[in-house]
Design a protein around this motif. Sequence first.
Motif, PDB file in Angstrom:
ATOM      1  N   LEU A 161       0.821  -1.226   0.000  1.00  0.00           N
ATOM      2  CA  LEU A 161       0.000   0.000   0.000  1.00  0.00           C
ATOM      3  C   LEU A 161       0.848   1.267   0.000  1.00  0.00           C
ATOM      4  N   THR A 162       1.907   1.275   0.795  1.00  0.00           N
ATOM      5  CA  THR A 162       2.736   2.479   0.855  1.00  0.00           C
ATOM      6  C   THR A 162       3.478   2.696  -0.456  1.00  0.00           C
ATOM      7  N   GLU A 163       3.913   1.613  -1.081  1.00  0.00           N
ATOM      8  CA  GLU A 163       4.560   1.745  -2.393  1.00  0.00           C
ATOM      9  C   GLU A 163       3.558   2.244  -3.436  1.00  0.00           C
ATOM     10  N   ALA A 164       2.342   1.703  -3.408  1.00  0.00           N
ATOM     11  CA  ALA A 164       1.309   2.152  -4.350  1.00  0.00           C
ATOM     12  C   ALA A 164       1.021   3.638  -4.146  1.00  0.00           C
ATOM     13  N   TYR A 165       0.949   4.058  -2.889  1.00  0.00           N
ATOM     14  CA  TYR A 165       0.714   5.474  -2.620  1.00  0.00           C
ATOM     15  C   TYR A 165       1.912   6.310  -3.066  1.00  0.00           C
ATOM     16  N   TYR A 166       3.118   5.845  -2.786  1.00  0.00           N
ATOM     17  CA  TYR A 166       4.327   6.578  -3.185  1.00  0.00           C
ATOM     18  C   TYR A 166       4.328   6.850  -4.689  1.00  0.00           C
ATOM     19  N   PHE A 167       4.014   5.834  -5.477  1.00  0.00           N
ATOM     20  CA  PHE A 167       4.084   5.987  -6.928  1.00  0.00           C
ATOM     21  C   PHE A 167       2.870   6.704  -7.515  1.00  0.00           C
ATOM     22  N   SER A 168       1.726   6.615  -6.868  1.00  0.00           N
ATOM     23  CA  SER A 168       0.513   7.219  -7.442  1.00  0.00           C
ATOM     24  C   SER A 168       0.175   8.574  -6.835  1.00  0.00           C
ATOM     25  N   LEU A 221       4.262   9.945   4.340  1.00  0.00           N
ATOM     26  CA  LEU A 221       3.287   9.629   5.380  1.00  0.00           C
ATOM     27  C   LEU A 221       3.896   9.910   6.751  1.00  0.00           C
ATOM     28  N   LYS A 222       3.054  10.006   7.766  1.00  0.00           N
ATOM     29  CA  LYS A 222       3.525  10.257   9.128  1.00  0.00           C
ATOM     30  C   LYS A 222       3.987   8.936   9.734  1.00  0.00           C
ATOM     31  N   ILE A 223       5.221   8.940  10.243  1.00  0.00           N
ATOM     32  CA  ILE A 223       5.777   7.745  10.879  1.00  0.00           C
ATOM     33  C   ILE A 223       6.401   8.122  12.207  1.00  0.00           C
ATOM     34  N   ASP A 224       6.639   7.114  13.023  1.00  0.00           N
ATOM     35  CA  ASP A 224       7.386   7.291  14.262  1.00  0.00           C
ATOM     36  C   ASP A 224       8.828   6.912  13.959  1.00  0.00           C
ATOM     37  N   LYS A 237      -4.072   7.321   0.309  1.00  0.00           N
ATOM     38  CA  LYS A 237      -3.321   7.913   1.421  1.00  0.00           C
ATOM     39  C   LYS A 237      -3.870   7.484   2.781  1.00  0.00           C
ATOM     40  N   GLY A 238      -5.170   7.562   2.971  1.00  0.00           N
ATOM     41  CA  GLY A 238      -5.756   7.224   4.265  1.00  0.00           C
ATOM     42  C   GLY A 238      -5.536   5.771   4.638  1.00  0.00           C
ATOM     43  N   ASN A 239      -5.696   4.868   3.675  1.00  0.00           N
ATOM     44  CA  ASN A 239      -5.474   3.447   3.950  1.00  0.00           C
ATOM     45  C   ASN A 239      -4.016   3.170   4.296  1.00  0.00           C
ATOM     46  N   ALA A 240      -3.106   3.780   3.524  1.00  0.00           N
ATOM     47  CA  ALA A 240      -1.683   3.576   3.787  1.00  0.00           C
ATOM     48  C   ALA A 240      -1.306   4.118   5.159  1.00  0.00           C
ATOM     49  N   LEU A 246      10.886  -2.080   6.313  1.00  0.00           N
ATOM     50  CA  LEU A 246      10.700  -1.780   4.893  1.00  0.00           C
ATOM     51  C   LEU A 246       9.414  -0.984   4.668  1.00  0.00           C
ATOM     52  N   ALA A 247       8.340  -1.364   5.360  1.00  0.00           N
ATOM     53  CA  ALA A 247       7.081  -0.623   5.229  1.00  0.00           C
ATOM     54  C   ALA A 247       7.233   0.806   5.745  1.00  0.00           C
ATOM     55  N   LEU A 248       7.905   0.978   6.882  1.00  0.00           N
ATOM     56  CA  LEU A 248       8.094   2.318   7.435  1.00  0.00           C
ATOM     57  C   LEU A 248       8.961   3.199   6.539  1.00  0.00           C
ATOM     58  N   LYS A 249      10.025   2.640   5.978  1.00  0.00           N
ATOM     59  CA  LYS A 249      10.876   3.429   5.081  1.00  0.00           C
ATOM     60  C   LYS A 249      10.104   3.839   3.840  1.00  0.00           C
ATOM     61  N   SER A 250       9.284   2.933   3.314  1.00  0.00           N
ATOM     62  CA  SER A 250       8.454   3.265   2.155  1.00  0.00           C
ATOM     63  C   SER A 250       7.477   4.379   2.512  1.00  0.00           C
TER      64      SER A 250
END
Length: 188
Positions: free
Chosen positions: A34-41, A97-100, A47-50, A87-91
């Motif tokens: 999901l995060t990769e899909a959001y990154y590229f699109s 996106l907001k991450i810790d 965005k909300g789902n990711a 990997l998900a957090l780095k993506s």
Amino acid sequence: IKWLKEQQDPDNGLLGDKIGHAYMYDHGIATLALTEAYYFSKSPLLKGNAQKAINFVTISRNPYGAWRYDSPPVGDNDTSVTGWMILALKSAEDAGLKIDSSAFPDAMSWFDEVTDPQTGRTGYDTIGSASSRVPGVNDHYPSDKTECMTAVAILCRFFLGQEPGKDAIMDKGGELMLEALPEWDPDG
């Protein structure tokens, strides 16, 4: 992506169902997708789902630690689940996106804790331990013939800013992986 979105709990962001301990792997891998899909699109429809998926990753991490099979966490860590979550957090970070970000040094501490400084071998849940195997399910992938966890740790270390040639533990791990290259064995 549409199917993944349909699998997400709208309240807590979990992708899939809490069945067994594999659900944390499933969530990490689906979150990465999901995060990769959001990154590229950059689609606002993703965005909300990711972000919700990343929020679930965040609440599933052990305080000052890494991840394993439980959410809420119970204090156990392992290299395999942690690798997928990093990997998900780095993506997600790359996607804006907001991450810790405290997860990154804490994960690096975990990798350091389970990596043998003499050999560079990274363990699954203790220093230098072999990858986990489910008896009777994946016996045909013997853990003593692979450096899976070392590979996971090296990949995460790379994404977290360490560099081969400048970091001895990465170089030692790389040497171990070269000694354990996969070989096709139709009977093995």
